[in-house]
Design a protein around this motif. Sequence first.
Motif, PDB file in Angstrom:
ATOM      1  N   LEU A  81      22.021  12.400 -11.106  1.00 33.41           N
ATOM      2  CA  LEU A  81      21.932  12.902  -9.732  1.00 33.41           C
ATOM      3  C   LEU A  81      22.466  11.935  -8.677  1.00 33.41           C
ATOM      4  O   LEU A  81      22.489  12.270  -7.506  1.00 33.41           O
ATOM      5  N   TYR A  82      22.864  10.736  -9.084  1.00 31.54           N
ATOM      6  CA  TYR A  82      23.412   9.755  -8.146  1.00 31.54           C
ATOM      7  C   TYR A  82      22.442   9.521  -6.991  1.00 31.54           C
ATOM      8  O   TYR A  82      22.780   9.659  -5.824  1.00 31.54           O
ATOM      9  N   GLU A 138      23.461  11.266  -3.558  1.00 36.96           N
ATOM     10  CA  GLU A 138      24.751  11.065  -2.896  1.00 36.96           C
ATOM     11  C   GLU A 138      25.590  12.339  -2.927  1.00 36.96           C
ATOM     12  O   GLU A 138      26.536  12.481  -2.165  1.00 36.96           O
ATOM     13  N   VAL A 139      25.238  13.256  -3.830  1.00 33.36           N
ATOM     14  CA  VAL A 139      25.972  14.522  -3.952  1.00 33.36           C
ATOM     15  C   VAL A 139      25.491  15.448  -2.836  1.00 33.36           C
ATOM     16  O   VAL A 139      24.393  15.987  -2.891  1.00 33.36           O
ATOM     17  N   PRO A 190      30.280  20.080  -6.223  1.00 31.64           N
ATOM     18  CA  PRO A 190      30.283  18.619  -6.170  1.00 31.64           C
ATOM     19  C   PRO A 190      31.672  18.045  -6.456  1.00 31.64           C
ATOM     20  O   PRO A 190      32.463  18.647  -7.185  1.00 31.64           O
ATOM     21  N   ASP A 191      31.955  16.918  -5.867  1.00 34.40           N
ATOM     22  CA  ASP A 191      33.199  16.199  -6.132  1.00 34.40           C
ATOM     23  C   ASP A 191      33.057  15.529  -7.497  1.00 34.40           C
ATOM     24  O   ASP A 191      32.420  14.482  -7.622  1.00 34.40           O
ATOM     25  N   PRO A 230      30.973  12.590 -11.726  1.00 31.70           N
ATOM     26  CA  PRO A 230      31.243  13.355 -12.957  1.00 31.70           C
ATOM     27  C   PRO A 230      29.992  13.713 -13.768  1.00 31.70           C
ATOM     28  O   PRO A 230      29.984  14.734 -14.450  1.00 31.70           O
ATOM     29  N   LYS A 231      28.943  12.926 -13.683  1.00 33.27           N
ATOM     30  CA  LYS A 231      27.738  13.204 -14.471  1.00 33.27           C
ATOM     31  C   LYS A 231      26.874  14.311 -13.873  1.00 33.27           C
ATOM     32  O   LYS A 231      25.962  14.809 -14.519  1.00 33.27           O
ATOM     33  N   PHE A 232      27.149  14.687 -12.623  1.00 32.27           N
ATOM     34  CA  PHE A 232      26.294  15.663 -11.948  1.00 32.27           C
ATOM     35  C   PHE A 232      26.220  16.984 -12.710  1.00 32.27           C
ATOM     36  O   PHE A 232      25.171  17.637 -12.722  1.00 32.27           O
ATOM     37  N   VAL A 233      27.294  17.377 -13.379  1.00 36.26           N
ATOM     38  CA  VAL A 233      27.299  18.654 -14.109  1.00 36.26           C
ATOM     39  C   VAL A 233      26.347  18.644 -15.302  1.00 36.26           C
ATOM     40  O   VAL A 233      26.006  19.709 -15.823  1.00 36.26           O
ATOM     41  N   LYS A 234      25.905  17.464 -15.731  1.00 35.01           N
ATOM     42  CA  LYS A 234      24.977  17.370 -16.859  1.00 35.01           C
ATOM     43  C   LYS A 234      23.538  17.683 -16.445  1.00 35.01           C
ATOM     44  O   LYS A 234      22.691  17.906 -17.303  1.00 35.01           O
TER      45      LYS A 234
END
Length: 162
Positions: free
Chosen positions: A25-26, A33-34, A40-41, A46-50
């Motif tokens: 989730l950063y 941060e998203v 999302p960028d 890149p891990k946000f999709v997980k």
Amino acid sequence: MDNLLAQITGRKRVVLYSPKDALHLYLTGDKSEVLDIDSPDLELYPKFVKASRYECVLEPGDLLFIPALWFHNTLALQFGVGVNVFWRHLPPDSYDKKDPYGNKDPVAASRALQSLERTLGILEELPPDYRDFYARRMVLRIQSRAYLSQIMEVAQGNLDTA
């Protein structure tokens, strides 16, 4: 803190993410941060999709329980009024006395995060290869103490795909 969200008027979309998805989730403090969770960028995040997304739409009269530590994002679908009720379930000295809403980390977690920042600053005194080595050792130590169930899930997933 645990939170009960009551939608009085209007409609609101609520998206929830489990604490188990924190690594995707950063998070910076209690915020991600998203900023655009719908688009999302992925170059930056890149891990946000997980992260597993749980979504609902609250209508007038609906109540939603949001457990402590669950990241949530709300979007008003039409003008409305919502009321949040928070309650403390940890011992009283676990909470920052200057934080009536419980948005801050528990006192012990805040101290641990501050210690981590000091430790990372100390590692900056080392050459990059040493800093990398000792940082990796620290990550392994944290994983062995805090993420045992997650490591087991990942290991099981790796065995299933082998």
